[in-house]
Design a protein around this motif. Structure first.
Motif, PDB file in Angstrom:
ATOM      1  N   SER A  69    -113.185 132.117  53.825  1.00  0.00           N
ATOM      2  CA  SER A  69    -112.794 130.430  53.460  1.00  0.00           C
ATOM      3  C   SER A  69    -113.597 130.128  52.364  1.00  0.00           C
ATOM      4  CB  SER A  69    -113.342 129.762  54.583  1.00  0.00           C
ATOM      5  OG  SER A  69    -114.768 129.799  54.878  1.00  0.00           O
ATOM      6  N   ASN A  70    -114.632 130.563  51.948  1.00  0.00           N
ATOM      7  CA  ASN A  70    -115.291 130.376  50.376  1.00  0.00           C
ATOM      8  C   ASN A  70    -114.815 130.902  49.371  1.00  0.00           C
ATOM      9  OD1 ASN A  70    -117.277 128.686  51.753  1.00  0.00           O
ATOM     10  ND2 ASN A  70    -118.337 130.391  52.499  1.00  0.00           N
ATOM     11  N   SER A  71    -113.699 131.738  49.580  1.00  0.00           N
ATOM     12  CA  SER A  71    -113.049 132.517  48.459  1.00  0.00           C
ATOM     13  C   SER A  71    -111.947 131.744  47.690  1.00  0.00           C
ATOM     14  CB  SER A  71    -112.619 133.934  48.617  1.00  0.00           C
ATOM     15  OG  SER A  71    -113.563 134.570  49.114  1.00  0.00           O
ATOM     16  N   ASN A  72    -111.439 131.859  46.585  1.00  0.00           N
ATOM     17  CA  ASN A  72    -110.291 131.208  46.024  1.00  0.00           C
ATOM     18  C   ASN A  72    -108.983 132.119  46.386  1.00  0.00           C
ATOM     19  OD1 ASN A  72    -108.894 129.264  44.595  1.00  0.00           O
ATOM     20  ND2 ASN A  72    -108.937 130.435  42.691  1.00  0.00           N
ATOM     21  N   CYS A  73    -109.001 132.190  47.653  1.00  0.00           N
ATOM     22  CA  CYS A  73    -107.683 133.202  47.920  1.00  0.00           C
ATOM     23  C   CYS A  73    -106.846 132.691  49.045  1.00  0.00           C
ATOM     24  CB  CYS A  73    -108.392 134.425  48.465  1.00  0.00           C
ATOM     25  SG  CYS A  73    -109.135 134.458  50.327  1.00  0.00           S
ATOM     26  N   LEU A  74    -105.709 133.214  49.207  1.00  0.00           N
ATOM     27  CA  LEU A  74    -104.644 133.118  50.088  1.00  0.00           C
ATOM     28  C   LEU A  74    -104.374 134.264  51.008  1.00  0.00           C
ATOM     29  CD1 LEU A  74    -102.532 130.575  50.770  1.00  0.00           C
ATOM     30  CD2 LEU A  74    -101.138 131.873  49.335  1.00  0.00           C
ATOM     31  N   GLN A  81     -88.837 142.190  55.984  1.00  0.00           N
ATOM     32  CA  GLN A  81     -88.209 141.928  54.689  1.00  0.00           C
ATOM     33  C   GLN A  81     -88.651 141.308  53.466  1.00  0.00           C
ATOM     34  OE1 GLN A  81     -84.847 143.312  54.632  1.00  0.00           O
ATOM     35  NE2 GLN A  81     -85.557 144.028  56.462  1.00  0.00           N
ATOM     36  N   GLY A  82     -90.290 141.321  53.628  1.00  0.00           N
ATOM     37  CA  GLY A  82     -90.960 140.821  52.487  1.00  0.00           C
ATOM     38  C   GLY A  82     -90.896 139.098  52.461  1.00  0.00           C
ATOM     39  N   GLN A  83     -90.285 138.396  53.420  1.00  0.00           N
ATOM     40  CA  GLN A  83     -90.109 137.138  53.424  1.00  0.00           C
ATOM     41  C   GLN A  83     -91.484 136.229  54.011  1.00  0.00           C
ATOM     42  OE1 GLN A  83     -85.283 136.473  54.153  1.00  0.00           O
ATOM     43  NE2 GLN A  83     -86.457 137.247  55.721  1.00  0.00           N
ATOM     44  N   VAL A  84     -91.700 135.428  53.196  1.00  0.00           N
ATOM     45  CA  VAL A  84     -93.221 134.533  53.634  1.00  0.00           C
ATOM     46  C   VAL A  84     -92.654 133.966  54.905  1.00  0.00           C
ATOM     47  CG1 VAL A  84     -94.625 132.825  52.966  1.00  0.00           C
ATOM     48  CG2 VAL A  84     -93.994 134.778  51.474  1.00  0.00           C
ATOM     49  N   LEU A  85     -93.809 134.218  55.861  1.00  0.00           N
ATOM     50  CA  LEU A  85     -93.609 133.371  57.375  1.00  0.00           C
ATOM     51  C   LEU A  85     -94.574 132.073  57.064  1.00  0.00           C
ATOM     52  CD1 LEU A  85     -93.143 136.166  59.711  1.00  0.00           C
ATOM     53  CD2 LEU A  85     -91.457 134.991  58.684  1.00  0.00           C
ATOM     54  N   THR A  86     -95.806 132.360  57.025  1.00  0.00           N
ATOM     55  CA  THR A  86     -96.783 131.347  56.758  1.00  0.00           C
ATOM     56  C   THR A  86     -97.977 131.851  55.833  1.00  0.00           C
ATOM     57  OG1 THR A  86     -98.020 129.830  58.333  1.00  0.00           O
ATOM     58  CG2 THR A  86     -97.943 132.187  58.747  1.00  0.00           C
ATOM     59  N   SER A  87     -99.019 131.014  55.868  1.00  0.00           N
ATOM     60  CA  SER A  87    -100.297 131.397  54.842  1.00  0.00           C
ATOM     61  C   SER A  87    -101.527 130.456  55.411  1.00  0.00           C
ATOM     62  CB  SER A  87     -99.853 131.052  53.521  1.00  0.00           C
ATOM     63  OG  SER A  87     -99.729 129.668  53.336  1.00  0.00           O
ATOM     64  N   TRP A  88    -102.644 130.961  55.211  1.00  0.00           N
ATOM     65  CA  TRP A  88    -103.863 130.277  55.108  1.00  0.00           C
ATOM     66  C   TRP A  88    -104.684 130.352  54.057  1.00  0.00           C
ATOM     67  CZ3 TRP A  88    -101.408 134.057  58.158  1.00  0.00           C
ATOM     68  CH2 TRP A  88    -101.242 133.673  59.538  1.00  0.00           C
ATOM     69  N   GLY A  89    -105.373 129.339  53.899  1.00  0.00           N
ATOM     70  CA  GLY A  89    -106.169 129.240  52.356  1.00  0.00           C
ATOM     71  C   GLY A  89    -105.663 128.364  51.434  1.00  0.00           C
ATOM     72  N   THR A  90    -106.162 128.519  50.259  1.00  0.00           N
ATOM     73  CA  THR A  90    -105.830 127.644  48.903  1.00  0.00           C
ATOM     74  C   THR A  90    -104.650 128.062  48.085  1.00  0.00           C
ATOM     75  OG1 THR A  90    -106.808 126.755  46.963  1.00  0.00           O
ATOM     76  CG2 THR A  90    -107.538 128.949  47.631  1.00  0.00           C
ATOM     77  N   GLN A  91    -104.056 127.479  47.743  1.00  0.00           N
ATOM     78  CA  GLN A  91    -102.979 127.738  46.717  1.00  0.00           C
ATOM     79  C   GLN A  91    -103.285 127.292  45.381  1.00  0.00           C
ATOM     80  OE1 GLN A  91     -98.924 127.047  48.060  1.00  0.00           O
ATOM     81  NE2 GLN A  91     -99.159 127.799  50.078  1.00  0.00           N
ATOM     82  N   ARG A 141     -99.200 138.900  37.011  1.00  0.00           N
ATOM     83  CA  ARG A 141    -100.500 139.558  36.597  1.00  0.00           C
ATOM     84  C   ARG A 141    -101.735 138.638  36.739  1.00  0.00           C
ATOM     85  NH1 ARG A 141     -98.558 144.034  31.769  1.00  0.00           N
ATOM     86  NH2 ARG A 141     -97.274 145.200  33.501  1.00  0.00           N
ATOM     87  N   PHE A 142    -101.152 137.353  36.987  1.00  0.00           N
ATOM     88  CA  PHE A 142    -102.225 136.404  37.084  1.00  0.00           C
ATOM     89  C   PHE A 142    -103.166 136.767  38.250  1.00  0.00           C
ATOM     90  CE2 PHE A 142     -99.133 134.815  39.460  1.00  0.00           C
ATOM     91  CZ  PHE A 142     -99.559 133.995  40.665  1.00  0.00           C
ATOM     92  N   MET A 143    -102.684 137.486  39.217  1.00  0.00           N
ATOM     93  CA  MET A 143    -103.414 137.717  40.586  1.00  0.00           C
ATOM     94  C   MET A 143    -103.670 139.083  40.878  1.00  0.00           C
ATOM     95  SD  MET A 143    -100.244 136.887  43.206  1.00  0.00           S
ATOM     96  CE  MET A 143     -98.673 137.692  43.165  1.00  0.00           C
ATOM     97  N   ASP A 162    -101.287 140.063  53.800  1.00  0.00           N
ATOM     98  CA  ASP A 162    -101.466 140.007  52.284  1.00  0.00           C
ATOM     99  C   ASP A 162    -102.655 138.901  52.131  1.00  0.00           C
ATOM    100  OD1 ASP A 162    -101.069 140.389  49.370  1.00  0.00           O
ATOM    101  OD2 ASP A 162    -101.085 138.499  49.658  1.00  0.00           O
ATOM    102  N   VAL A 163    -103.591 139.487  51.102  1.00  0.00           N
ATOM    103  CA  VAL A 163    -104.871 138.606  50.620  1.00  0.00           C
ATOM    104  C   VAL A 163    -104.743 138.422  49.163  1.00  0.00           C
ATOM    105  CG1 VAL A 163    -107.215 138.045  50.598  1.00  0.00           C
ATOM    106  CG2 VAL A 163    -106.105 138.805  52.575  1.00  0.00           C
ATOM    107  N   SER A 164    -104.421 137.470  48.518  1.00  0.00           N
ATOM    108  CA  SER A 164    -103.964 137.209  47.332  1.00  0.00           C
ATOM    109  C   SER A 164    -105.267 136.279  46.606  1.00  0.00           C
ATOM    110  CB  SER A 164    -102.733 136.940  46.906  1.00  0.00           C
ATOM    111  OG  SER A 164    -101.888 138.144  47.047  1.00  0.00           O
ATOM    112  N   SER A 165    -105.477 136.471  45.260  1.00  0.00           N
ATOM    113  CA  SER A 165    -106.345 135.560  44.419  1.00  0.00           C
ATOM    114  C   SER A 165    -106.045 135.687  43.232  1.00  0.00           C
ATOM    115  CB  SER A 165    -107.878 135.921  44.938  1.00  0.00           C
ATOM    116  OG  SER A 165    -108.688 134.860  44.098  1.00  0.00           O
TER     117      SER A 165
END
Length: 616
Positions: A69-74, A81-91, A141-143, A162-165
């Motif tokens: 939660s303290n990270s700048n991540c999503l 099929q690689g289709q996004v269902l939901t997410s948690w965190g910061t965008q 390549r920004f992430m 997935d965890v991305s930042s």
């Protein structure tokens, strides 16, 4: 039976992915397409994946709250099929031109989005970490990102986490975290599928990690046939498990195995040379065929392996001891309890201990996190519903969690988040001791003990009109306060206990002195739950060494006001402008930003800033 497939090397994964991207006709300059679904298809997608999303939410949220939660991540969940269902965190870190790729219905398959954590993890069916420059499309390549596939009970990939930042994520820590989350979800999906109808065998290399998500899990029927297993079981036994007999896996007869006491650890020798610690859990209603094996005299079932007695909830802290003693006095009295404390202080563990110590211990313990259930589903989940009561309702109906807790204990965690209409219905249940399912006119009597918990001030919620005053006085006969970890006087003993719970056999080295000091002064906003998560990551990184500062997740240091002075090297006075080889130095320390910052004598923020400057 066959041996589990060997994982591909990171270099092979990236090379193969780039080859596929070229074959798809992509170039480095191509824009990600995302193949966004239309709105009506998105609604259908989310409805069809509701159970997966809800299960993942319940299992992943604690990791996010306490570690990420303290990270700048999503954190993103996508289907197979690689289709996004939901997410948690910061965008916040997402570029506006790419924002649509992080919303529900966007696809991250390689043919439309190039090499990326989600699409590449699906393509190779294993966990991957994709650095900035390893993305095939320059636009991505920004992430950086780490992703792990989620498999169902039939070993089919059904989703990916997935965890991305946009900032540097230590590959080992982040990849380990996403693997841990995906394994936790897989285990829960298996348990939900079989719902206690068959025998469950949990096994691991150590006695203290039987309750870990990394334990092997086998589901088998009364004839000894394995119906399902998690991938950890494959790895521990060195084979891929599919419809095999339990007697072919361990040097034990089915009769001997089924006569093992439930909830009491025992040892089993595998068909190979390994020896494991095990726990057996029987079906809720043992089939007649299985009962013929129970020739031993009946004896009381011992407490489950994860049960905690009231006397082991504290190690000398006077406030916790007071709460325990007060709760003991009301153990068999019809006086409601309200447990107050911050998230992660151990409210559910406390209530489980009360349940185990009471005369209801052999009956159901049902824990409900009121904040984790979508508001529109709270009433149907708690009170049950008649078949066809609403769109999407099961044709069989549902008895609801309150009736499942009949004769036992119902634990309502985060009750302050319960919607007001649901509060009114709960008050009626408490007054009349009857439940009326949604869409039904029939009342069903229930005998339950309700214990509630909250991290909010319910008095303030009452004054603000967000919580019913009559319900507050109904559930709060006695309010017990569990202190946050930072205020407890028995912290070091707790740290040792949690280390003992999670260490592997042979990990005799504990916490180094500098880590003990760091733990002592850390504010621990996630409390005991955060300690447990940090300890698991640190043990995995330290292996057989004492846990040192470099083994701790980078996010551990975010809550500290200063960099931990754990390096034995003098910080020195180094000008970062004179260090163009920062990437080489970072690689030399295994990508550990905190360790390199200490060696250079600068803050991690300064180091992050300089690395970004070098990348531009």
């Amino acid at each position: 039976m066959s041996a589990p497939a060997s994982p591909l090397s990171h270099e092979t994964i990236i090379k193969d992915s780039w080859s596929r991207c070229r074959a798809f006709g992509l170039s480095h300059q191509s824009a990600p397409a995302f193949d966004q679904l239309p709105a009506e298809r998105i609604a259908q997608l989310l409805e069809s994946q509701h159970a997966l999303v809800q299960t993942t939410h319940q299992e992943v949220l604690p990791y996010y709250e306490n570690i990420l939660s303290n990270s700048n991540c999503l954190i993103m969940l996508a289907d197979n099929q690689g289709q996004v269902l939901t997410s948690w965190g910061t965008q916040r870190f997402i570029q506006p031109s790419l924002a649509r790729g992080f919303s529900a219905g966007a696809s991250w398959l390689e043919h439309c989005s190039g090499t990326n954590a989600i699409g590449t993890a699906l393509a190779c069916e294993q966990a991957v970490h994709i650095e900035h420059d390893e993305h095939f499309l320059k636009a991505n390549r920004f992430m950086t990102g780490s992703a792990a596939p989620i498999f169902d009970a039939e070993r089919r990939v059904i989703a990916v986490l997935d965890v991305s930042s946009d900032s540097y994520l230590p590959p080992s820590h982040t990849l380990g975290m996403v693997k841990m989350m995906s394994q936790t979800v897989e285990n829960r999906l298996i348990l939900n599928l079989f719902q206690g109808r068959h025998f469950q065998l949990t096994f691991n290399t150590g006695l203290n990690n039987l309750d870990s998500q990394w334990a092997g899990l086998l589901i088998f029927d009364d004839s000894g046939q394995v119906l399902s297993a998690n991938r950890r079981a494959d790895n521990l036994l060195g084979i891929s498990l599919s419809r095999v007999g339990i007697e072919s896996l361990f040097k034990v007869s089915l009769l001997e195995l089924l006569n093992q006491p439930e909830g009491l650890p025992f040892a089993l020798q595998a068909a190979g040379r390994n020896r494991f610690h095990c726990l057996l859990k029987r079906p809720r209603q043992v089939p007649i065929q299985a009962r013929i094996f129970a020739e031993a005299p009946a004896r009381p079932a011992p407490a489950s392996a994860d049960a905690v007695s009231l006397n082991t909830l504290h190690f000398g802290d006077s406030r916790v001891e007071k709460a325990v003693r007060q709760a003991e006095r009301l153990l068999e009295k019809d006086i409601p309890l309200l447990i107050h404390g911050e998230t992660g202080v151990g409210k559910e563990v406390f209530v489980k201990a009360l349940h185990q110590a009471s005369s209801r211990s052999k009956q159901a313990f049902i824990a409900v996190n009121c904040a984790a259930i979508p508001a529109e589903l709270v009433e149907s989940e708690l009170f049950g519903y008649e078949k066809g009561a609403f769109t999407g309702a099961s044709q069989k109906g549902s008895i609801g969690l309150i009736r499942k807790a009949d004769k036992g204990t119902l634990f309502l965690d985060e009750i302050g988040d319960m919607p007001l209409p649901t509060q009114a219905r709960l008050l009626r249940v408490l007054q009349e001791r009857c439940v009326q399912p949604v869409g039904s006119s029939e009342l069903f009597p229930v005998d339950i003990r309700i214990i509630s918990a909250t991290n909010r001030s319910l008095r303030e919620q009452v004054q603000l009109g967000r919580f019913r005053e009559d319900l507050y006085y109904r559930i709060g006969g006695l309010t017990l306060e569990l202190p946050p970890l930072r205020e407890r006087s028995d912290k070091q003993a707790l740290f040792k206990r949690i280390w003992e719970q999670h260490r592997e056999p042979g990990q005799w080295a504990g916490l180094s002195r500098d880590v003990q000091e760091l733990f002592e002064r850390h504010p621990w906003p996630g409390n005991l739950r955060q300690v447990s998560s940090v300890m698991q990551v640190a043990l995995a990184m330290a292996e057989e060494q004492p846990i040192r500062a470099e083994h701790l997740p980078d996010d551990f240091f975010v809550d500290l006001d200063m960099e931990p002075a754990t390096s034995h090297e003098p910080p020195g006075d180094i000008d970062l402008q004179d260090t163009p080889d920062l990437h080489r130095q970072l690689k030399a320390v295994g990508g550990n930003i905190s360790l390199l910052a200490r060696r250079l004598g600068v803050s991690r923020n300064t180091l992050y800033k300089r690395l970004r400057q070098l990348d531009t």
